[in-house]
Design an enzyme around this catalytic site. Structure first.
Site, short mmCIF file in Angstrom:
data_model
loop_
_atom_site.label_atom_id
_atom_site.label_comp_id
_atom_site.label_asym_id
_atom_site.label_seq_id
_atom_site.Cartn_x
_atom_site.Cartn_y
_atom_site.Cartn_z
N SER A 106 -58.46 52.24 -24.37
CA SER A 106 -57.22 51.79 -24.97
C SER A 106 -57.01 50.29 -24.89
CB SER A 106 -56.03 52.53 -24.36
OG SER A 106 -56.00 52.35 -22.97
N HIS B 6 -52.91 47.66 -22.12
CA HIS B 6 -52.56 47.71 -23.54
C HIS B 6 -52.01 46.36 -24.00
CE1 HIS B 6 -51.76 52.36 -23.20
NE2 HIS B 6 -52.99 52.01 -22.88
#
Length: 261
Positions: A145, A209
């Protein structure tokens, strides 16, 4: 999925060539299926033996912040190997959906070689950023991610007007289409809020992220300047004959980046 949304222009509709995106998805799926997290490989046993195998697997291939900065060559490679390891089926499928939806157009714009360096480099730095902020943690961090968040950041800069179909839980998952410049900053804001409330134990590495998203946006800005979109157009994505495009996706929930036990 990219499609031309003019019903009279089906001849111009095409699927962009994105070999690296498809290879990355294949590798992540293959690594997951043969690893212990999938629960499909009998070599890892079952019950407590399987759980122990999963913990050892994540510790070996994932990023352990407490070990990363100890000048160990093996530990220095883990921010790259962790990009191909996922903790669960939901973790894997969520990440691969985002990579497929946003990676195809981004790779076509950058080119395969540049996209490969961008994906691995930004993913590596995103996990390093998380590790630096949690330098004493012994929890293992796995997942793509951080790199996929970088793809989202680059996509926002390159295709700000591309229409993203979103499924919003508070609207009973009704599919609504918004431009990327609305959806992706909203997603980033959610990561920021979640990062502020995140505990130090196992969970989602929201900071990775955010670091990845910022790196991806800056990379695209530095690399392409004011030339946004395949034809250099400002404010919307174009494909084929230059008509506006839409992107079908579900940007909620966010792609998972799990800090595994």
């Amino acid at each position: 999925m990219i499609s031309n949304w003019s019903p009279t222009a089906s001849r111009a509709t095409r699927r962009p060539a994105a070999p690296v995106t498809y290879v990355l998805i294949t590798l992540c799926c293959l690594v997951f299926v043969i690893g212990p997290a999938a629960g499909l490989n009998p070599a890892y046993g079952s019950g407590d033996a399987l759980l122990a195998a999963q913990r050892a697997y994540f510790h070996h291939w994932g990023v352990v912040p407490g070990e990363l900065f100890q000048a160990s060559p093996r530990a220095a490679l883990t921010p790259a190997t962790a990009l191909f390891v996922h903790g669960s089926w939901v973790h894997l499928l969520g990440n691969m959906l985002f990579l497929y939806v946003f990676g195809v157009m981004t790779e076509e714009r950058m080119g395969p070689l540049r996209f490969t360096a961008f994906y691995v480099g930004c993913g590596y730095l995103a996990l390093m950023g998380y590790a630096a902020a949690n330098a004493t943690s012994e929890q293992s961090l796995v997942g793509a991610s951080g790199a996929i968040s970088a793809v989202l950041g680059a996509f926002l800069y390159l295709f700000p007007g591309a229409r993203v179909t979103s499924l919003l839980p508070f609207l009973f998952f009704l599919p609504l289409r918004f431009p990327a410049w609305v959806v992706l900053p909203f997603w980033a804001a959610l990561q920021w809020l979640a990062a502020g409330r995140a505990a130090s134990g196992p969970g989602v590495a929201y900071l990775a992220h955010l670091v990845g998203f910022g790196l991806g946006f800056v990379f695209a800005w530095v690399l392409f300047g004011s030339k946004k979109g395949p034809k250099g157009g400002l404010g919307r994505a174009v494909v084929g004959d230059g008509r506006a495009t839409r992107v079908k996706a579900a940007p909620a929930p966010a792609p998972e980046g799990e800090n595994q036990p």
